[in-house]
Design a protein around this motif. Sequence first.
Motif, PDB file in Angstrom:
ATOM      1  N   GLN A  77       0.837  -1.202   0.000  1.00  0.00           N
ATOM      2  CA  GLN A  77       0.000   0.000   0.000  1.00  0.00           C
ATOM      3  C   GLN A  77       0.870   1.250   0.000  1.00  0.00           C
ATOM      4  O   GLN A  77       0.588   2.212  -0.723  1.00  0.00           O
ATOM      5  CB  GLN A  77      -0.925  -0.014   1.205  1.00  0.00           C
ATOM      6  N   ARG A  78       1.935   1.255   0.790  1.00  0.00           N
ATOM      7  CA  ARG A  78       2.824   2.415   0.867  1.00  0.00           C
ATOM      8  C   ARG A  78       3.469   2.708  -0.481  1.00  0.00           C
ATOM      9  O   ARG A  78       3.615   3.871  -0.890  1.00  0.00           O
ATOM     10  CB  ARG A  78       3.908   2.165   1.919  1.00  0.00           C
ATOM     11  N   LEU A  79       3.837   1.648  -1.204  1.00  0.00           N
ATOM     12  CA  LEU A  79       4.506   1.812  -2.490  1.00  0.00           C
ATOM     13  C   LEU A  79       3.533   1.931  -3.659  1.00  0.00           C
ATOM     14  O   LEU A  79       3.954   2.158  -4.796  1.00  0.00           O
ATOM     15  CB  LEU A  79       5.453   0.632  -2.743  1.00  0.00           C
ATOM     16  N   GLY A  80       2.258   1.757  -3.393  1.00  0.00           N
ATOM     17  CA  GLY A  80       1.271   1.814  -4.472  1.00  0.00           C
ATOM     18  C   GLY A  80       1.432   0.682  -5.458  1.00  0.00           C
ATOM     19  O   GLY A  80       1.145   0.832  -6.647  1.00  0.00           O
ATOM     20  N   MET A  81       1.870  -0.484  -4.957  1.00  0.00           N
ATOM     21  CA  MET A  81       2.100  -1.636  -5.833  1.00  0.00           C
ATOM     22  C   MET A  81       0.784  -2.335  -6.124  1.00  0.00           C
ATOM     23  O   MET A  81      -0.099  -2.417  -5.268  1.00  0.00           O
ATOM     24  CB  MET A  81       3.092  -2.593  -5.184  1.00  0.00           C
ATOM     25  N   PRO A  82       0.629  -2.863  -7.339  1.00  0.00           N
ATOM     26  CA  PRO A  82      -0.612  -3.560  -7.695  1.00  0.00           C
ATOM     27  C   PRO A  82      -0.716  -4.889  -6.962  1.00  0.00           C
ATOM     28  O   PRO A  82       0.238  -5.371  -6.366  1.00  0.00           O
ATOM     29  CB  PRO A  82      -0.461  -3.780  -9.203  1.00  0.00           C
ATOM     30  N   THR A  83      -1.904  -5.475  -7.019  1.00  0.00           N
ATOM     31  CA  THR A  83      -2.112  -6.803  -6.432  1.00  0.00           C
ATOM     32  C   THR A  83      -1.153  -7.781  -7.073  1.00  0.00           C
ATOM     33  O   THR A  83      -1.014  -7.824  -8.292  1.00  0.00           O
ATOM     34  CB  THR A  83      -3.560  -7.266  -6.671  1.00  0.00           C
ATOM     35  N   PRO A  84      -0.459  -8.589  -6.300  1.00  0.00           N
ATOM     36  CA  PRO A  84       0.533  -9.504  -6.863  1.00  0.00           C
ATOM     37  C   PRO A  84      -0.113 -10.598  -7.695  1.00  0.00           C
ATOM     38  O   PRO A  84      -1.304 -10.888  -7.554  1.00  0.00           O
ATOM     39  CB  PRO A  84       1.210 -10.082  -5.623  1.00  0.00           C
ATOM     40  N   ARG A  85       0.705 -11.233  -8.565  1.00  0.00           N
ATOM     41  CA  ARG A  85       0.201 -12.348  -9.336  1.00  0.00           C
ATOM     42  C   ARG A  85      -0.138 -13.531  -8.433  1.00  0.00           C
ATOM     43  O   ARG A  85      -0.875 -14.424  -8.823  1.00  0.00           O
ATOM     44  CB  ARG A  85       1.235 -12.773 -10.396  1.00  0.00           C
ATOM     45  N   PHE A  86       0.432 -13.595  -7.239  1.00  0.00           N
ATOM     46  CA  PHE A  86       0.040 -14.584  -6.251  1.00  0.00           C
ATOM     47  C   PHE A  86      -0.886 -13.869  -5.279  1.00  0.00           C
ATOM     48  O   PHE A  86      -0.456 -13.376  -4.239  1.00  0.00           O
ATOM     49  CB  PHE A  86       1.269 -15.142  -5.535  1.00  0.00           C
ATOM     50  N   PRO A  87      -2.181 -13.758  -5.611  1.00  0.00           N
ATOM     51  CA  PRO A  87      -3.066 -12.850  -4.889  1.00  0.00           C
ATOM     52  C   PRO A  87      -3.506 -13.332  -3.521  1.00  0.00           C
ATOM     53  O   PRO A  87      -4.129 -12.582  -2.795  1.00  0.00           O
ATOM     54  CB  PRO A  87      -4.270 -12.730  -5.826  1.00  0.00           C
ATOM     55  N   MET A  88      -3.199 -14.583  -3.148  1.00  0.00           N
ATOM     56  CA  MET A  88      -3.686 -15.068  -1.863  1.00  0.00           C
ATOM     57  C   MET A  88      -3.213 -14.190  -0.708  1.00  0.00           C
ATOM     58  O   MET A  88      -3.956 -13.914   0.229  1.00  0.00           O
ATOM     59  CB  MET A  88      -3.247 -16.518  -1.643  1.00  0.00           C
ATOM     60  N   MET A  89      -1.947 -13.718  -0.785  1.00  0.00           N
ATOM     61  CA  MET A  89      -1.458 -12.843   0.278  1.00  0.00           C
ATOM     62  C   MET A  89      -2.279 -11.566   0.364  1.00  0.00           C
ATOM     63  O   MET A  89      -2.532 -11.043   1.446  1.00  0.00           O
ATOM     64  CB  MET A  89       0.022 -12.504   0.048  1.00  0.00           C
ATOM     65  N   ALA A  90      -2.714 -11.045  -0.790  1.00  0.00           N
ATOM     66  CA  ALA A  90      -3.497  -9.811  -0.808  1.00  0.00           C
ATOM     67  C   ALA A  90      -4.916 -10.036  -0.310  1.00  0.00           C
ATOM     68  O   ALA A  90      -5.574  -9.100   0.142  1.00  0.00           O
ATOM     69  CB  ALA A  90      -3.524  -9.237  -2.225  1.00  0.00           C
ATOM     70  N   LEU A  91      -5.410 -11.286  -0.395  1.00  0.00           N
ATOM     71  CA  LEU A  91      -6.774 -11.583   0.017  1.00  0.00           C
ATOM     72  C   LEU A  91      -6.884 -11.924   1.500  1.00  0.00           C
ATOM     73  O   LEU A  91      -7.982 -12.077   2.018  1.00  0.00           O
ATOM     74  CB  LEU A  91      -7.327 -12.744  -0.819  1.00  0.00           C
ATOM     75  N   LEU A  92      -5.754 -12.061   2.160  1.00  0.00           N
ATOM     76  CA  LEU A  92      -5.752 -12.359   3.582  1.00  0.00           C
ATOM     77  C   LEU A  92      -5.299 -11.114   4.343  1.00  0.00           C
ATOM     78  O   LEU A  92      -4.125 -10.751   4.284  1.00  0.00           O
ATOM     79  CB  LEU A  92      -4.825 -13.532   3.882  1.00  0.00           C
ATOM     80  N   PRO A  93      -6.191 -10.422   5.035  1.00  0.00           N
ATOM     81  CA  PRO A  93      -5.776  -9.225   5.776  1.00  0.00           C
ATOM     82  C   PRO A  93      -4.777  -9.588   6.863  1.00  0.00           C
ATOM     83  O   PRO A  93      -4.707 -10.737   7.313  1.00  0.00           O
ATOM     84  CB  PRO A  93      -7.094  -8.709   6.363  1.00  0.00           C
ATOM     85  N   LYS A  94      -4.004  -8.597   7.303  1.00  0.00           N
ATOM     86  CA  LYS A  94      -2.943  -8.898   8.264  1.00  0.00           C
ATOM     87  C   LYS A  94      -3.489  -9.370   9.601  1.00  0.00           C
ATOM     88  O   LYS A  94      -2.775 -10.026  10.363  1.00  0.00           O
ATOM     89  CB  LYS A  94      -2.027  -7.690   8.445  1.00  0.00           C
ATOM     90  N   ALA A  95      -4.766  -9.089   9.898  1.00  0.00           N
ATOM     91  CA  ALA A  95      -5.368  -9.630  11.112  1.00  0.00           C
ATOM     92  C   ALA A  95      -5.554 -11.140  11.010  1.00  0.00           C
ATOM     93  O   ALA A  95      -5.633 -11.836  12.021  1.00  0.00           O
ATOM     94  CB  ALA A  95      -6.716  -8.967  11.375  1.00  0.00           C
ATOM     95  N   THR A  96      -5.621 -11.645   9.761  1.00  0.00           N
ATOM     96  CA  THR A  96      -5.720 -13.087   9.529  1.00  0.00           C
ATOM     97  C   THR A  96      -4.337 -13.693   9.391  1.00  0.00           C
ATOM     98  O   THR A  96      -3.990 -14.649  10.084  1.00  0.00           O
ATOM     99  CB  THR A  96      -6.539 -13.369   8.253  1.00  0.00           C
ATOM    100  N   LEU A  97      -3.520 -13.149   8.477  1.00  0.00           N
ATOM    101  CA  LEU A  97      -2.175 -13.663   8.244  1.00  0.00           C
ATOM    102  C   LEU A  97      -1.222 -12.491   8.064  1.00  0.00           C
ATOM    103  O   LEU A  97      -1.326 -11.735   7.107  1.00  0.00           O
ATOM    104  CB  LEU A  97      -2.151 -14.548   6.994  1.00  0.00           C
ATOM    105  N   ASP A  98      -0.297 -12.359   8.985  1.00  0.00           N
ATOM    106  CA  ASP A  98       0.706 -11.306   8.949  1.00  0.00           C
ATOM    107  C   ASP A  98       1.945 -11.867   8.253  1.00  0.00           C
ATOM    108  O   ASP A  98       2.567 -12.814   8.742  1.00  0.00           O
ATOM    109  CB  ASP A  98       1.044 -10.863  10.377  1.00  0.00           C
TER     110      ASP A  98
END
Length: 303
Positions: free
Chosen positions: A138-159
């Motif tokens: 978010q800080r770098l304004g990077m797009p959703t990664p090609r491995f989107p599972m990390m982006a779909l798990l909020p840090k409260a779920t998986l840090d």
Amino acid sequence: MFSIDNLTSVLQPEQMDSFRFRGKSLVGTLPRVFGGQVLGQALHAATATVGNDRHAHSVHAHFLRIGDIHQDINYQVDVVRDGGSFSTRSIVAEQAGKAIFHATLSFHIAESGLSHQMAMPDDIPRPDELENEADRRQRLGMPTPRFPMMALLPKATLDVRQRFPLEGVDVVHREPFQGFWFKFGEAFFGNPENQALSDSRVTHQALLAFVSDMGLLSTGIRPHTVSMSRDKIQAASLDHSIWLHAPARVDQWLYYHTDSPLAGGGRDFCRGSIFTESGILVASTAQEALIRIRNEGPDVLLS
């Protein structure tokens, strides 16, 4: 976004009879079933068919077809062997009458014996010295990664906190290894209402298996000046193995170190080691994946 309640629920398939199970999928922006989800469900299903004194110590799986997130996954467990101290199970996952996944799992009664392990890699920053991956992107304004599972798990779920994160879209040569710390939500496991899950060894094993499919495949891309987000790459996990050496709690920090000794012939071989914060090696992984550069056609990523 998936909560840890969603995730733990999905990873426990419904038991239809003694050896048949039915699983649902995490439905979001993922185009197809995530391999780590099937690994976790298969581990849960096979564990339900052995005695409580036996725990999984190895999983050897093959991903056979793309899984459809909108269809149930049917698991059939077969008893291969029940010995004095080991049990072996074979499991097939099917959709629409076709196998999408096959695995062999081995279970062992705990016993003592000779002991040694390799040391944790040197100079690994502690988790509190690294930035949460979602915050960093978010800080770098990077797009959703090609491995989107990390982006779909909020840090409260998986840090997740990466040791060697990519800082932008520029593609440069990097050594074929990487690593990240991960931890599932402490609040969930610390809640008295979730005490059964908190103390369930198979729950922690299934969540560890889920994470084990993250980042392995991409490790073999790092030495090459191609990008999973920009170029036409056909990539798919072909097989995946996990060795579970010791009990581990996923609500405490674990470090996943991966390397890729070889890529060639359209395939990428990677392996991983999972350590506790105190340096205990609790699991090892290995994976071979399909990696193709495509000049035309859509990107394809199976898991």
